[in-house]
Write a protein that holds these residues in place. Structure first.
Motif, PDB file in Angstrom:
ATOM      1  N   ALA A  44      69.495 -24.185 -30.169  1.00 43.32           N
ATOM      2  CA  ALA A  44      70.909 -24.479 -29.914  1.00 43.32           C
ATOM      3  C   ALA A  44      71.325 -24.034 -28.510  1.00 43.32           C
ATOM      4  N   GLY A  45      70.870 -22.857 -28.103  1.00 40.33           N
ATOM      5  CA  GLY A  45      71.200 -22.365 -26.770  1.00 40.33           C
ATOM      6  C   GLY A  45      70.593 -23.214 -25.672  1.00 40.33           C
ATOM      7  N   SER A  46      69.410 -23.751 -25.915  1.00 42.18           N
ATOM      8  CA  SER A  46      68.769 -24.621 -24.927  1.00 42.18           C
ATOM      9  C   SER A  46      69.540 -25.920 -24.767  1.00 42.18           C
ATOM     10  N   CYS A  47      70.008 -26.463 -25.873  1.00 47.60           N
ATOM     11  CA  CYS A  47      70.820 -27.688 -25.794  1.00 47.60           C
ATOM     12  C   CYS A  47      72.090 -27.425 -24.987  1.00 47.60           C
ATOM     13  N   ALA A  48      72.718 -26.303 -25.243  1.00 49.40           N
ATOM     14  CA  ALA A  48      73.924 -25.943 -24.498  1.00 49.40           C
ATOM     15  C   ALA A  48      73.601 -25.704 -23.024  1.00 49.40           C
ATOM     16  N   ALA A  49      72.482 -25.066 -22.754  1.00 49.61           N
ATOM     17  CA  ALA A  49      72.107 -24.769 -21.369  1.00 49.61           C
ATOM     18  C   ALA A  49      71.758 -26.042 -20.602  1.00 49.61           C
ATOM     19  N   ILE A  50      71.115 -26.981 -21.269  1.00 49.17           N
ATOM     20  CA  ILE A  50      70.782 -28.240 -20.591  1.00 49.17           C
ATOM     21  C   ILE A  50      72.051 -28.990 -20.224  1.00 49.17           C
ATOM     22  N   SER A  51      72.977 -29.073 -21.165  1.00 51.58           N
ATOM     23  CA  SER A  51      74.221 -29.788 -20.858  1.00 51.58           C
ATOM     24  C   SER A  51      75.014 -29.069 -19.768  1.00 51.58           C
ATOM     25  N   ALA A  52      75.053 -27.755 -19.814  1.00 47.88           N
ATOM     26  CA  ALA A  52      75.773 -27.003 -18.781  1.00 47.88           C
ATOM     27  C   ALA A  52      75.092 -27.138 -17.427  1.00 47.88           C
ATOM     28  N   THR A  53      73.775 -27.204 -17.414  1.00 46.97           N
ATOM     29  CA  THR A  53      73.034 -27.340 -16.165  1.00 46.97           C
ATOM     30  C   THR A  53      73.292 -28.696 -15.528  1.00 46.97           C
ATOM     31  N   VAL A  54      73.366 -29.722 -16.341  1.00 48.08           N
ATOM     32  CA  VAL A  54      73.542 -31.072 -15.812  1.00 48.08           C
ATOM     33  C   VAL A  54      74.959 -31.285 -15.279  1.00 48.08           C
ATOM     34  N   ILE A  55      75.971 -30.781 -15.975  1.00 51.16           N
ATOM     35  CA  ILE A  55      77.342 -31.094 -15.567  1.00 51.16           C
ATOM     36  C   ILE A  55      77.931 -30.107 -14.563  1.00 51.16           C
ATOM     37  N   ARG A  56      77.328 -28.966 -14.368  1.00 53.37           N
ATOM     38  CA  ARG A  56      77.857 -28.001 -13.408  1.00 53.37           C
ATOM     39  C   ARG A  56      77.385 -28.346 -12.001  1.00 53.37           C
ATOM     40  N   ALA A  57      78.258 -28.145 -11.065  1.00 57.37           N
ATOM     41  CA  ALA A  57      77.930 -28.418  -9.665  1.00 57.37           C
ATOM     42  C   ALA A  57      77.516 -27.118  -8.988  1.00 57.37           C
ATOM     43  N   ALA A  58      76.451 -26.518  -9.457  1.00 57.89           N
ATOM     44  CA  ALA A  58      75.997 -25.241  -8.904  1.00 57.89           C
ATOM     45  C   ALA A  58      74.941 -25.441  -7.824  1.00 57.89           C
ATOM     46  N   GLY A  59      74.584 -26.666  -7.572  1.00 59.50           N
ATOM     47  CA  GLY A  59      73.560 -26.945  -6.576  1.00 59.50           C
ATOM     48  C   GLY A  59      72.242 -27.296  -7.234  1.00 59.50           C
ATOM     49  N   VAL A  60      71.433 -27.994  -6.504  1.00 58.75           N
ATOM     50  CA  VAL A  60      70.160 -28.481  -7.036  1.00 58.75           C
ATOM     51  C   VAL A  60      69.222 -27.328  -7.374  1.00 58.75           C
ATOM     52  N   HIS A  61      69.200 -26.295  -6.551  1.00 58.04           N
ATOM     53  CA  HIS A  61      68.291 -25.183  -6.796  1.00 58.04           C
ATOM     54  C   HIS A  61      68.615 -24.487  -8.114  1.00 58.04           C
ATOM     55  N   ALA A  62      69.888 -24.281  -8.373  1.00 61.92           N
ATOM     56  CA  ALA A  62      70.288 -23.643  -9.630  1.00 61.92           C
ATOM     57  C   ALA A  62      69.980 -24.542 -10.812  1.00 61.92           C
ATOM     58  N   GLN A  63      70.203 -25.834 -10.668  1.00 62.58           N
ATOM     59  CA  GLN A  63      69.919 -26.766 -11.757  1.00 62.58           C
ATOM     60  C   GLN A  63      68.432 -26.793 -12.090  1.00 62.58           C
ATOM     61  N   VAL A  64      67.599 -26.817 -11.077  1.00 59.12           N
ATOM     62  CA  VAL A  64      66.154 -26.815 -11.310  1.00 59.12           C
ATOM     63  C   VAL A  64      65.723 -25.494 -11.925  1.00 59.12           C
ATOM     64  N   GLY A  65      66.245 -24.401 -11.430  1.00 63.57           N
ATOM     65  CA  GLY A  65      65.887 -23.084 -11.962  1.00 63.57           C
ATOM     66  C   GLY A  65      66.264 -22.925 -13.423  1.00 63.57           C
ATOM     67  N   PHE A  66      67.492 -23.286 -13.756  1.00 63.60           N
ATOM     68  CA  PHE A  66      67.920 -23.180 -15.152  1.00 63.60           C
ATOM     69  C   PHE A  66      67.190 -24.180 -16.027  1.00 63.60           C
ATOM     70  N   GLY A  67      66.907 -25.356 -15.497  1.00 66.26           N
ATOM     71  CA  GLY A  67      66.156 -26.348 -16.260  1.00 66.26           C
ATOM     72  C   GLY A  67      64.762 -25.854 -16.604  1.00 66.26           C
ATOM     73  N   LEU A  68      64.090 -25.251 -15.623  1.00 68.09           N
ATOM     74  CA  LEU A  68      62.760 -24.692 -15.878  1.00 68.09           C
ATOM     75  C   LEU A  68      62.807 -23.531 -16.870  1.00 68.09           C
ATOM     76  N   LEU A  69      63.862 -22.739 -16.779  1.00 65.21           N
ATOM     77  CA  LEU A  69      64.029 -21.633 -17.721  1.00 65.21           C
ATOM     78  C   LEU A  69      64.174 -22.153 -19.143  1.00 65.21           C
ATOM     79  N   VAL A  70      64.939 -23.219 -19.319  1.00 62.88           N
ATOM     80  CA  VAL A  70      65.115 -23.813 -20.646  1.00 62.88           C
ATOM     81  C   VAL A  70      63.788 -24.359 -21.163  1.00 62.88           C
ATOM     82  N   VAL A  71      63.043 -25.037 -20.306  1.00 63.83           N
ATOM     83  CA  VAL A  71      61.755 -25.590 -20.718  1.00 63.83           C
ATOM     84  C   VAL A  71      60.799 -24.475 -21.140  1.00 63.83           C
ATOM     85  N   CYS A  72      60.749 -23.400 -20.379  1.00 62.53           N
ATOM     86  CA  CYS A  72      59.880 -22.266 -20.730  1.00 62.53           C
ATOM     87  C   CYS A  72      60.318 -21.620 -22.039  1.00 62.53           C
ATOM     88  N   TRP A  73      61.613 -21.470 -22.225  1.00 62.75           N
ATOM     89  CA  TRP A  73      62.159 -20.877 -23.446  1.00 62.75           C
ATOM     90  C   TRP A  73      61.736 -21.695 -24.665  1.00 62.75           C
TER      91      TRP A  73
END
Length: 95
Positions: A44-73
């Motif tokens: 459930a947290g990964s689903c929330a993190a993926i959606s938050a990563t995609v819609i937040r404008a935190a920059g590409v580096h943050a999106q890739v970092g959080f995306g990789l973290l979700v995949v590893c999790w």
């Protein structure tokens, strides 16, 4: 309501208690139930993190970092679950 999607990730903090030998050895059913709760919260947290990563404008580096973290999790959770179900407990402990 803003922090509601992050709630499962907070509940997933039960994960480190899985490493306590007292719980694992003395109460194996509690260990299994906590593990299932942990995996549900990771999912459930990964689903929330993926959606938050995609819609937040935190920059590409943050999106890739959080995306990789979700995949590893998700990957490590799945590998640990699969090893436990196949009764490969040595591998399960490593994950």
């Amino acid at each position: 309501m803003v922090g509601l999607p992050a709630l499962p990730s907070g509940v997933a903090l039960v994960g480190p208690f899985q490493f306590l030998l007292a719980i694992r050895n003395r109460w194996p059913k509690a260990h299994r139930h906590l593990g299932r709760l942990y995996l549900l919260c990771v999912l459930a947290g990964s689903c929330a993190a993926i959606s938050a990563t995609v819609i937040r404008a935190a920059g590409v580096h943050a999106q890739v970092g959080f995306g990789l973290l979700v995949v590893c999790w998700l990957l490590l959770g799945w590998q640990s679950y699969r090893a436990a179900r196949q009764r490969r407990f040595r591998d399960h402990r490593i994950r």
